[in-house]
Write a protein that holds these residues in place. Sequence first.
Motif, PDB file in Angstrom:
ATOM      1  N   GLN A  43       0.835  -1.198   0.000  1.00 40.96           N
ATOM      2  CA  GLN A  43       0.000   0.000   0.000  1.00 40.96           C
ATOM      3  C   GLN A  43       0.877   1.257   0.000  1.00 40.96           C
ATOM      4  O   GLN A  43       0.613   2.204  -0.735  1.00 40.96           O
ATOM      5  N   ASN A  59      -9.100   3.589  -9.812  1.00 36.83           N
ATOM      6  CA  ASN A  59      -8.861   2.236  -9.313  1.00 36.83           C
ATOM      7  C   ASN A  59      -9.990   1.773  -8.406  1.00 36.83           C
ATOM      8  O   ASN A  59     -10.290   0.590  -8.338  1.00 36.83           O
ATOM      9  N   CYS A  60     -10.597   2.712  -7.704  1.00 39.66           N
ATOM     10  CA  CYS A  60     -11.680   2.369  -6.783  1.00 39.66           C
ATOM     11  C   CYS A  60     -12.971   2.040  -7.520  1.00 39.66           C
ATOM     12  O   CYS A  60     -13.838   1.366  -6.985  1.00 39.66           O
ATOM     13  N   ASN A  65     -10.884  -8.201 -10.766  1.00 38.12           N
ATOM     14  CA  ASN A  65     -10.018  -8.803  -9.749  1.00 38.12           C
ATOM     15  C   ASN A  65      -9.002  -9.766 -10.356  1.00 38.12           C
ATOM     16  O   ASN A  65      -8.431 -10.587  -9.651  1.00 38.12           O
ATOM     17  N   TRP A  70      -4.588  -6.513 -14.038  1.00 37.09           N
ATOM     18  CA  TRP A  70      -3.957  -5.448 -13.276  1.00 37.09           C
ATOM     19  C   TRP A  70      -2.484  -5.311 -13.636  1.00 37.09           C
ATOM     20  O   TRP A  70      -1.951  -4.198 -13.710  1.00 37.09           O
ATOM     21  N   LEU A  97      -3.672  -4.804  -6.114  1.00 39.20           N
ATOM     22  CA  LEU A  97      -4.841  -4.183  -6.737  1.00 39.20           C
ATOM     23  C   LEU A  97      -5.878  -5.207  -7.196  1.00 39.20           C
ATOM     24  O   LEU A  97      -7.062  -4.889  -7.293  1.00 39.20           O
ATOM     25  N   GLU A 100      -9.811  -7.097  -4.166  1.00 37.52           N
ATOM     26  CA  GLU A 100     -10.782  -6.016  -3.959  1.00 37.52           C
ATOM     27  C   GLU A 100     -10.728  -5.444  -2.545  1.00 37.52           C
ATOM     28  O   GLU A 100     -10.840  -4.240  -2.336  1.00 37.52           O
ATOM     29  N   ARG A 103      -7.538  -3.355  -2.355  1.00 35.94           N
ATOM     30  CA  ARG A 103      -7.686  -2.188  -3.232  1.00 35.94           C
ATOM     31  C   ARG A 103      -8.570  -1.127  -2.586  1.00 35.94           C
ATOM     32  O   ARG A 103      -8.308   0.068  -2.679  1.00 35.94           O
ATOM     33  N   SER A 104      -9.599  -1.572  -1.881  1.00 38.36           N
ATOM     34  CA  SER A 104     -10.539  -0.606  -1.264  1.00 38.36           C
ATOM     35  C   SER A 104      -9.877   0.221  -0.167  1.00 38.36           C
ATOM     36  O   SER A 104     -10.358   1.303   0.169  1.00 38.36           O
TER      37      SER A 104
END
Length: 110
Positions: A43, A59-60, A65, A70, A97, A100, A103-104
């Motif tokens: 991150q 990205n959000c 997935n 990615w 990424l 999910e 990524r969130s």
Amino acid sequence: MVIDVSGMIQAGRRRKPFGACLSLLCATVLLFAVCLVHAADDQALITERCLGCHGMEKNCEVTVNDPEWWKETVLRMVEYKSDLLSDIETDRIALFLADERKRSTLCPSN
């Protein structure tokens, strides 16, 4: 009087020693901690390298997935700035990424 102790010896061998159970527990906790640190590192890597060019909003919104998708996306970004990421970092970011849940954590709403 003869006492047969063979059953008692075998029963004792079937029990796992406390030390082995404790070692397994410690190894599990250590592995979990390493995974948490690794996720935090990924991150931070994304924050350091990717936010210099664009935000995370796009990205959000993505619902894909697939790690390969990615990876292709990250490699496209690396084409713009070739020294941005190493091959290993590209793989790590793509895997981060593609998850999910991970990524969130980058989304402004979190």
